[in-house]
Each structure stands twice: as structure tokens, then as C-alpha cells.
Design an enzyme around this catalytic site. Structure first.
Site, PDB file in Angstrom:
ATOM      1  N   ASP A   1       0.834  -1.199   0.000  1.00  0.00           N
ATOM      2  CA  ASP A   1       0.000   0.000   0.000  1.00  0.00           C
ATOM      3  C   ASP A   1       0.870   1.251   0.000  1.00  0.00           C
ATOM      4  OD1 ASP A   1      -2.766   1.245   0.572  1.00  0.00           O
ATOM      5  OD2 ASP A   1      -1.512   2.077   2.158  1.00  0.00           O
TER       6      ASP A   1
ATOM      7  N   GLU B   1      13.616 -15.773  -1.401  1.00  0.00           N
ATOM      8  CA  GLU B   1      13.846 -16.963  -0.583  1.00  0.00           C
ATOM      9  C   GLU B   1      12.612 -17.863  -0.555  1.00  0.00           C
ATOM     10  OE1 GLU B   1      15.141 -16.130   3.383  1.00  0.00           O
ATOM     11  OE2 GLU B   1      16.461 -14.491   2.752  1.00  0.00           O
TER      12      GLU B   1
END
Length: 543
Positions: free
Chosen positions: A209, A260
Site C-alpha cells: 500500500d 527466498e
């Protein structure tokens, strides 16, 4: 029917169809008038049948709900109105079983004033370590009675609030949403821990956001530009709080973390500068960012074509896929907007009582659906868009959006696009929930928009979306990849995708001949008696 798709490749996000859920208004599982995660769990087969690849949930975290959940008090706790952390984990796992990925919303610019950090900062007082996590400053004026600077609010109203000990704190949004100090390492560590927390629970991505607002000039200088009589501005450098270069180091560290887990980011980045926008999409930063220029573009052929070209052009240097979106939880719904004299969107021009032609808007929204789904890249659908929902008129005493409140009641706010969905035409509250009246009132004439009624109608908006998404997934040539504009009459957009696919959209004001084709795959409205494409209609062809 819950059609489970085969696993998508690792770059699934480059051409995904992602469905946005505003949890308060999706499905009410416990009948208390507010949508929740238990209700969303029951709707997963609907989303699978619709044919989406992922679902993005706007904030479901603990929050006082001053700004619809974008005032987060604790990222590791689900708000009781929505359920529990266990409910969220079950929802993520159940979605994965149906081949649907889950994207969560992170609000890094600010937290709720009920967040533990801010409460500690208020208690600790001026000069404390706790206040360093935010932007506390002494005021200006003889007694510190004036705000520290002149920055405007993202909503109407002030951006500074004074606390009893005399200091002021910054909030670009409401006073209940204090801005974080992103130059402090603890703020960065906390957000990386929050990302890891949700990645480990199986989410596939994060929507960021207000992604361009986090970093602030350390001196918090005034924004106002002097008049020409005062000579040159003292600082004509970067904006003090929008799109600062420091942001890119933050997002590089986030990208390394996401890699990851094989997760992806989509940023809410409102920037007019194409080159600056593209920086966020470099290979080691965000995967995608919302394409707001397309969302705000009027239903005009020349401007649509230019916006599409600009969008693809600004993404090309960084080899990022474009995102296409027609509306969301902040924007006037497509059907209503396209039925107005001004078919674009601008927060500054929103007003009560703007006339609209719902039939015209619906016809254009159907054509826009096929246009959007044929473009290269990914697509975001806002809940209810597939039903052709219009903007609802909310009684003024029921509006909750702070944009309305802080404007003094002149801005209609965003609640009109956040009304709970109609699922069953003949059920109480149209099947949204079984007992309590919904948190926002549903219009009395929404039965024909209900999912059950549209599912039985081969000409409905829902049937159009289901068919389009099935074809988009099953037909080679859609999604990520090249596109080429084709010669077309004035007012007509025509472009080719790979493997002989062609999309034609008529905005000319009258019927037009179609180019030679072998098969008409889908049309947003029937062709006329002469086989011509009517105005405000789109088709997918195989040539």
C-alpha cells in the site's frame, strides 16, 4: 464445479488473473453483518470456477477500522471481526488445494494509533527512543502552536496532530494513522519480520500500500513553492515524501527476502513519470506495480491506445509485465464510471449526484473486460466486477469512509464500491449473511446481480467473465507476450496477439466491419444482423 488448474510456472505472476477481496464485504460466514475469513473459505469454489489464479485480500489484521483496515494495530493477529490466525492459515491452505494463490496487503507507510509502538511513543515523551520510530516534531510559532510543516494530506484535513506534551506527529492520512520513520533500522527489521511471518504461512505475494510514500526528507521541509516574485525555490530537488531514492534500497532488501520464498510483490505506485515508475520494477526490486493510468483513462479510443502504448513502453526497459485493472476498493465502479459523461477517474472530481446511464456503462464495461483480458500481462479483478455491480448510493448517515468525513461531507467517499456482494437473489441480504443487516446497506434492486441468478443466465456479466477467463487460460497467445496494433477504422482498437488471436474493440459510435477471421471466440455483445461489430462492443477472433 471447482476446476483445479495444473501448476503454473514460477513466473505465474506475469500473466495471472488476480481477484481482489475486500473481506468486510465478500461473504459473512457467522451472520454478524461483516464479511469474514470463514465466509471467504466457503467462496473458494466460486473463485475456482470463475478461473482466477490468485486472490488478494485487503488488510485482515487487527485494526480499529478507522480506514477500512488500513490502520493496522498488529500484523500478526487477525481482527476478531474477520476470524483468527488459524482461519487465515486454513484459508491459505484450502486455496492452494484449488490452485489459487493468496496475496496479502502490507501497509508500510503508517500504523494505527493503537499499535503498541505508537502507544509507547505517546507514553515515553519528547526525546525518547520510542518516538524515533515516528515523526514527532516541535511545532512552529511562538508557543509551538503551528504545525511543523505545510504538507497536504492524502485525505482532506491536516497532516499533523499535537499531543498533550506539545509535540506534533505526522500522518499523511488520518490522525489515527501515524507515519513510520523509515530511516530507523527497527522499522525496516519489523517489516521484514512481518513479511517472513506471512511467507512462512504460505502466502504467495504481497500488495504494498502507498508504496512510494514511505521515505521522507530527514528535515521534513515545507512543500510550498515560493511565488515567482520571491525568486527560485530554495530546494528544487526530490519531493520531500513522494518517490524518494531511499525507497529502492528498502525494496531491494524486500525482494531478496521474497526470493527466498518464491513470493512476489505488487506495488501501489501512483507516479506520472514513466521513467521513475519503471525504477520500482527493476529485476531486483518489485515484480509488478499497479497500472493506474489505464484505470483512470476515459473510454476514448485515442486515449486508451496511447495509455496502452505508454504502459507497455514504460515496462519494456525493465522487462516487467504490465498490470491491467479497471477498478478497486478505492475507485468508482466501472459500470457507473463508463455510464457518465466523464468516463475517466480522478479523486478530486468525485461528487454526489453525478448522472450515469447504467445500460451504457454495462455495455462498455463488458467490452472493457475483453479488452483488458486480451492485453499482455496480468489482470486484477475487484470483487463484484464480474457481476457488473454499479456504484451504490449510500445514505449519508451510513457512510464510514474517512475521505467523506474529513472533506466535511462534500466527498462521497469510497463506500459506494465496498457494498457487500449479492450471492442469492431471494435470500435475506442477498445471501451475503444470514442474520444481521450488513455493515453497509445493499440497494433494494440488486437481486438481478446475484451470483445464483447470473449463473443461470448465458448472457450475464458473470457468464462473460467465466467464459473469457476459461478461454484466456486455455488458448495459446493470451497473457504475457507481444502484441501488435492492426489497421482499423477511426474509433476502433484492433490488435494481434500470438497464434492468430485478434481483439477488436469498437468505440466509433456506429457498427463496423470485422477483419477476415476463421472463428469468433467471444463477443461482449451480439454482432448485428449484417455481422458487423456494434458500438461499445469487443470481440476475440482467431484469424
Amino acid at each position: 464445479m471447482a476446476a483445479v488448474s495444473s501448476p503454473r510456472p514460477e513466473d505465474w505472476w506475469r500473466d495471472a488473473v488476480i481477484y481482489q477481496v475486500y473481506p468486510r464485504s465478500f461473504v459473512d460466514g457467522d451472520g454478524d453483518g461483516t464479511g469474514d475469513l470463514a465466509g471467504a473459505l466457503t467462496a473458494l469454489p466460486y473463485l475456482a470456477e470463475l478461473g482466477v489464479d490468485a486472490v488478494w485480500f485487503t488488510p485482515w489484521y487487527l485494526s480499529p477500522m478507522v480506514d477500512g483496515g488500513y490502520d493496522v494495530a498488529d500484523y500478526r493477529t487477525i481482527d476478531p471481526a474477520f476470524g483468527t490466525l488459524d482461519d487465515a492459515e486454513k484459508l491459505i491452505a484450502a486455496a492452494a488445494e484449488l490452485g489459487i494463490r493468496v496475496i496479502v496487503d502490507i501497509v508500510p507507510n503508517h500504523v494505527s494509533d493503537q499499535h503498541a509502538w505508537f502507544r509507547a511513543a505517546l507514553e515515553a515523551g519528547p526525546g525518547s527512543l520510542e518516538r524515533e520510530l515516528f515523526h514527532f516534531r516541535p511545532g512552529r510559532g511562538e508557543d509551538g502552536e503551528l504545525p511543523p510543516n505545510d504538507w497536504p494530506s492524502q485525505f482532506a484535513g491536516d497532516t499533523w496532530t499535537r499531543v498533550p506534551d506539545g509535540e506534533w506527529y505526522l500522518h499523511l492520512f488520518t490522525p489515527q494513522q501515524p507515519d513510520l520513520n523509515w530511516s530507523h533500522p527497527a522499522v525496516r527489521r519489523e517489516h521484514e519480520d512481518v513479511l517472513r511471518f506471512w511467507f512462512e504461512r504460505g502466502v504467495s505475494g504481497v500488495r504494498i500500500d502507498s508504496a512510494a510514500l514511505l521515505a521522507k526528507h530527514p528535515d521534513l521541509p515545507d512543500l510550498a513553492t515560493p511565488s515567482p516574485d520571491d525568486g527560485p525555490a530554495p530546494d528544487d530537488g526530490p519531493h520531500p515524501y513522494v518517490d524518494r531514492d531511499e525507497l529502492h534500497d528498502i525494496y531491494r532488501s524486500w525482494r531478496a527476502l521474497a526470493d527466498e520464498y518464491g513470493a512476489v510483490f505488487v506495488g501501489e505506485v501512483w507516479l506520472p513519470d514513466a521513467e521513475r515508475f519503471a525504477r520500482y520494477l527493476r529485476p531486483d526490486e518489485l515484480h509488478t506495480a499497479f497500472n493506474f493510468n489505464f484505470l483512470a483513462c476515459p473510454w476514448e479510443p485515442a486515449r486508451l491506445r496511447r495509455t496502452i502504448d505508454d504502459t507497455l513502453g514504460e515496462h519494456a526497459p525493465v522487462r516487467a509485465p504490465a498490470t491491467w485493472v479497471l477498478c478497486n476498493h478505492d475507485v468508482t465502479r466501472t459500470v457507473t464510471r463508463y455510464g457518465r459523461a466523464d468516463t475517466g477517474f480522478d479523486f478530486a472530481t468525485k461528487a454526489f449526484g453525478t448522472p450515469t446511464d447504467p445500460d451504457l456503462g454495462t455495455r462498455r464495461a463488458r467490452a472493457a473486460a475483453l479488452l483488458t483480458l486480451a492485453l499482455p500481462g496480468s489482470v486484477y479483478l475487484y470483487q463484484g466486477e464480474e457481476l457488473g455491480l454499479p456504484e451504490a448510493d449510500i445514505p449519508r448517515d451510513r457512510i464510514e469512509d474517512p475521505m467523506h468525513v474529513r472533506s466535511g461531507g462534500t466527498d462521497p467517499g469510497r463506500d459506494g464500491c465496498r457494498v457487500p456482494l449479492p450471492w442469492s437473489a431471494d435470500a435475506p441480504h442477498y445471501g451475503f449473511g444470514s442474520h444481521t443487516e450488513p455493515w453497509l446497506p445493499q440497494p433494494d434492486d440488486w437481486a438481478h446481480y446475484a451470483v445464483d441468478r447470473q449463473s443461470a443466465d448465458p448472457a450475464s456479466m458473470l457468464t462473460l467473465y467465466r467464459t473469457a477467463l476459461r478461454l484466456r487460460r486455455a488458448t495459446r497467445g493470451f497473457g504475457d507476450g507481444p502484441m501488435t496494433w492492426l489497421p482499423a477504422p477511426d474509433g476502433v482498437l484492433a490488435f494481434a496477439r500470438p497464434y492468430g488471436l485478434v481483439c477488436v474493440v469498437n468505440l466509433s459510435g456506429g457498427p463496423v466491419e470485422l477483419p477476415p477471421y476463421e472463428q469468433l471466440l467471444l463477443s461482449s455483445a451480439p454482432l448485428d444482423a449484417h455481422g458487423h461489430l456494434p458500438d461499445d462492443t469487443a470481440v476475440w477472433l482467431r484469424t
